[in-house]
Motif scaffolding. Structure first.
Motif, PDB file in Angstrom:
ATOM      1  N   GLY A   1      22.968 -29.122 -34.190  1.00  0.00           N
ATOM      2  CA  GLY A   1      22.371 -28.142 -33.294  1.00  0.00           C
ATOM      3  C   GLY A   1      23.449 -27.374 -32.562  1.00  0.00           C
ATOM      4  N   ARG A   2      23.080 -26.772 -31.423  1.00  0.00           N
ATOM      5  CA  ARG A   2      24.034 -25.940 -30.705  1.00  0.00           C
ATOM      6  C   ARG A   2      24.266 -26.437 -29.284  1.00  0.00           C
ATOM      7  NH1 ARG A   2      21.324 -20.248 -31.671  1.00  0.00           N
ATOM      8  NH2 ARG A   2      23.079 -19.450 -30.449  1.00  0.00           N
ATOM      9  N   SER A   3      23.840 -27.656 -28.986  1.00  0.00           N
ATOM     10  CA  SER A   3      24.089 -28.237 -27.676  1.00  0.00           C
ATOM     11  C   SER A   3      25.422 -28.990 -27.708  1.00  0.00           C
ATOM     12  CB  SER A   3      22.966 -29.207 -27.305  1.00  0.00           C
ATOM     13  OG  SER A   3      22.964 -30.306 -28.187  1.00  0.00           O
ATOM     14  N   VAL A   4      25.903 -29.392 -26.536  1.00  0.00           N
ATOM     15  CA  VAL A   4      27.142 -30.168 -26.465  1.00  0.00           C
ATOM     16  C   VAL A   4      26.985 -31.475 -27.222  1.00  0.00           C
ATOM     17  CG1 VAL A   4      28.713 -31.382 -24.908  1.00  0.00           C
ATOM     18  CG2 VAL A   4      27.801 -29.144 -24.253  1.00  0.00           C
ATOM     19  N   GLU A   5      25.829 -32.126 -27.026  1.00  0.00           N
ATOM     20  CA  GLU A   5      25.592 -33.393 -27.715  1.00  0.00           C
ATOM     21  C   GLU A   5      25.654 -33.229 -29.223  1.00  0.00           C
ATOM     22  OE1 GLU A   5      23.318 -33.538 -23.798  1.00  0.00           O
ATOM     23  OE2 GLU A   5      23.760 -32.073 -25.362  1.00  0.00           O
ATOM     24  N   GLN A   6      25.046 -32.161 -29.734  1.00  0.00           N
ATOM     25  CA  GLN A   6      25.033 -31.964 -31.179  1.00  0.00           C
ATOM     26  C   GLN A   6      26.416 -31.609 -31.700  1.00  0.00           C
ATOM     27  OE1 GLN A   6      22.713 -32.794 -33.155  1.00  0.00           O
ATOM     28  NE2 GLN A   6      21.256 -33.279 -31.549  1.00  0.00           N
ATOM     29  N   MET A   7      27.212 -30.921 -30.902  1.00  0.00           N
ATOM     30  CA  MET A   7      28.575 -30.624 -31.304  1.00  0.00           C
ATOM     31  C   MET A   7      29.375 -31.920 -31.457  1.00  0.00           C
ATOM     32  SD  MET A   7      31.934 -30.390 -30.013  1.00  0.00           S
ATOM     33  CE  MET A   7      31.843 -30.023 -28.254  1.00  0.00           C
TER      34      MET A   7
ATOM     35  N   VAL B   1      28.942 -22.121 -42.669  1.00  0.00           N
ATOM     36  CA  VAL B   1      28.186 -22.126 -41.419  1.00  0.00           C
ATOM     37  C   VAL B   1      28.559 -20.917 -40.561  1.00  0.00           C
ATOM     38  CG1 VAL B   1      27.921 -23.336 -39.218  1.00  0.00           C
ATOM     39  CG2 VAL B   1      27.801 -24.617 -41.361  1.00  0.00           C
ATOM     40  N   SER B   2      29.843 -20.604 -40.510  1.00  0.00           N
ATOM     41  CA  SER B   2      30.310 -19.468 -39.709  1.00  0.00           C
ATOM     42  C   SER B   2      29.768 -18.149 -40.251  1.00  0.00           C
ATOM     43  CB  SER B   2      31.843 -19.433 -39.703  1.00  0.00           C
ATOM     44  OG  SER B   2      32.383 -20.628 -39.157  1.00  0.00           O
ATOM     45  N   ILE B   3      29.815 -17.984 -41.571  1.00  0.00           N
ATOM     46  CA  ILE B   3      29.337 -16.742 -42.186  1.00  0.00           C
ATOM     47  C   ILE B   3      27.837 -16.568 -41.962  1.00  0.00           C
ATOM     48  CG2 ILE B   3      28.964 -15.567 -44.402  1.00  0.00           C
ATOM     49  CD1 ILE B   3      31.623 -16.836 -45.325  1.00  0.00           C
ATOM     50  N   VAL B   4      27.074 -17.650 -42.145  1.00  0.00           N
ATOM     51  CA  VAL B   4      25.620 -17.581 -41.948  1.00  0.00           C
ATOM     52  C   VAL B   4      25.301 -17.256 -40.496  1.00  0.00           C
ATOM     53  CG1 VAL B   4      23.485 -18.924 -41.956  1.00  0.00           C
ATOM     54  CG2 VAL B   4      25.084 -19.122 -43.866  1.00  0.00           C
ATOM     55  N   ALA B   5      26.027 -17.890 -39.558  1.00  0.00           N
ATOM     56  CA  ALA B   5      25.785 -17.633 -38.142  1.00  0.00           C
ATOM     57  C   ALA B   5      26.108 -16.187 -37.785  1.00  0.00           C
ATOM     58  CB  ALA B   5      26.620 -18.585 -37.292  1.00  0.00           C
ATOM     59  N   LEU B   6      27.185 -15.659 -38.345  1.00  0.00           N
ATOM     60  CA  LEU B   6      27.532 -14.263 -38.090  1.00  0.00           C
ATOM     61  C   LEU B   6      26.469 -13.328 -38.642  1.00  0.00           C
ATOM     62  CD1 LEU B   6      31.368 -14.338 -38.857  1.00  0.00           C
ATOM     63  CD2 LEU B   6      30.310 -13.763 -36.658  1.00  0.00           C
ATOM     64  N   ALA B   7      25.978 -13.633 -39.847  1.00  0.00           N
ATOM     65  CA  ALA B   7      24.965 -12.784 -40.485  1.00  0.00           C
ATOM     66  C   ALA B   7      23.655 -12.805 -39.700  1.00  0.00           C
ATOM     67  CB  ALA B   7      24.729 -13.234 -41.918  1.00  0.00           C
ATOM     68  N   ARG B   8      23.331 -13.941 -39.085  1.00  0.00           N
ATOM     69  CA  ARG B   8      22.081 -14.073 -38.335  1.00  0.00           C
ATOM     70  C   ARG B   8      22.233 -13.686 -36.865  1.00  0.00           C
ATOM     71  NH1 ARG B   8      19.375 -19.779 -39.236  1.00  0.00           N
ATOM     72  NH2 ARG B   8      17.742 -18.656 -38.112  1.00  0.00           N
ATOM     73  N   GLY B   9      23.457 -13.386 -36.455  1.00  0.00           N
ATOM     74  CA  GLY B   9      23.683 -13.029 -35.063  1.00  0.00           C
ATOM     75  C   GLY B   9      23.614 -14.191 -34.106  1.00  0.00           C
ATOM     76  N   THR B  10      23.877 -15.407 -34.596  1.00  0.00           N
ATOM     77  CA  THR B  10      23.803 -16.603 -33.748  1.00  0.00           C
ATOM     78  C   THR B  10      25.174 -17.224 -33.510  1.00  0.00           C
ATOM     79  OG1 THR B  10      23.370 -18.008 -35.691  1.00  0.00           O
ATOM     80  CG2 THR B  10      21.457 -17.141 -34.490  1.00  0.00           C
ATOM     81  N   PHE B  11      26.229 -16.469 -33.836  1.00  0.00           N
ATOM     82  CA  PHE B  11      27.586 -17.006 -33.656  1.00  0.00           C
ATOM     83  C   PHE B  11      28.001 -16.835 -32.197  1.00  0.00           C
ATOM     84  CE2 PHE B  11      32.206 -17.328 -34.481  1.00  0.00           C
ATOM     85  CZ  PHE B  11      32.204 -18.442 -35.300  1.00  0.00           C
ATOM     86  N   ASP B  12      27.384 -17.632 -31.333  1.00  0.00           N
ATOM     87  CA  ASP B  12      27.635 -17.529 -29.900  1.00  0.00           C
ATOM     88  C   ASP B  12      28.729 -18.501 -29.472  1.00  0.00           C
ATOM     89  OD1 ASP B  12      26.379 -19.941 -30.193  1.00  0.00           O
ATOM     90  OD2 ASP B  12      24.568 -19.369 -29.092  1.00  0.00           O
TER      91      ASP B  12
END
Length: 286
Positions: free
Chosen positions: A71-77, A138-149
């Protein structure tokens, strides 16, 4: 859309429960080995026994399940980083004393026997390539979806640092890597799990008695893993093998608490679904 949410909900339930099942599978295998082959100095020592296949397979399954729960939380990282370390624990065995292996070790010191080195090299190269490709994907998909925060950047950066650090250590000093990578990866892995449990314990519960009980459970798990790690590290620092297999007890306790953590997670999030699925369903329901 309800079917989609239900399917996602069930998937997350089964993944969490599978982590408990994997540890149970490993526990049964270790028990069989102890009954048929005698005591083990440590859980990691099962690599040199007929239980090796279950040990390696179980740790790889743990890595996959942790990544599925990404996921994108600290715990998931933290869990993502732990997922990268689990295969290292599996592929790089703990060193053994010369007396424990018939072929012996050069110089009469602890080592990883030579017959295992080609398999370790193959596994680590494969893991490194897949990890790099996975991080890039993962980075490319996140960039394409606009979720690379920012959260995604931290997660990707942490994974990259782990891969680079382990790869650099192996290439620059393979002898020390073989002697220390297993224990280092195991200690960091369980430290990350303890941190995740501690973060969960620190979440506000308010007046909800159920959430309060869950937070207490997380706190006990975090403290228990910390004590288990302290025991294992203490045995290593002492450099002596006590009459009681304290190293095995410490590792086994950490694994048990890892399984308990996922039991508690399953209870807490039993009815939760993927937030993205819930958000996607809202416009249709309107």
């Amino acid at each position: 859309m309800r079917l989609r949410s239900t399917s996602t909900q069930r998937t997350y339930r089964y993944v969490r429960l599978s982590l408990v099942g994997v540890i149970a599978f490993l526990a049964v295998s270790l028990t069989v080995e102890i009954v048929t082959g005698g005591p083990l100095a440590s859980v990691s020592a099962a690599f040199y026994t007929p239980a090796r296949d279950v040990l390696v397979g179980s740790l790889c399954a743990v890595a996959l399940a942790l990544l599925v729960l990404s996921g994108r939380s600290v715990e998931q990282m933290l869990l993502d980083v732990a997922a990268l370390l689990a295969p290292v624990i599996a592929f790089v065995p703990t060193p053994v004393a010369p007396a424990d292996i018939a072929a012996g070790c050069a110089g009469g010191s602890s080592c990883v026997p030579e017959q295992f080195l080609p398999g370790i090299a193959n596994s680590l190269i494969s893991l490194g390539i897949v990890a790099v490709v996975g991080i890039a994907t993962v980075s490319i998909v996140a960039l394409a979806r606009g979720t690379f925060d920012r959260a995604m950047i931290v997660s990707v950066a942490a994974a990259g640092v782990v891969v680079a650090a382990l790869g650099g250590w192996w290439m620059l000093s393979p002898s020390t890597f073989l002697l220390g990578a297993h224990n280092a990866a195991a200690v960091v892995f369980f430290t990350l799990i303890a941190l995740v449990a501690a973060l969960a314990a620190g979440q506000p519960a308010g007046s909800d008695s159920r959430r309060t009980r869950l937070r207490v459970a997380y706190g006990v798990i975090a403290a228990g893993i910390a004590l288990a790690l302290a025991l294992v590290i203490g045995v290593v620092v002492a450099g002596a093998e006590p009459a009681v297999p304290l190293f095995f007890i410490g590792e086994a306790a950490a694994l048990l608490l890892f399984a308990v953590f996922w039991v508690v997670q399953t209870i807490e999030f039993w009815n939760d679904v993927d937030p993205r699925a819930r958000v996607a369903a809202e416009p249709s329901a309107a």
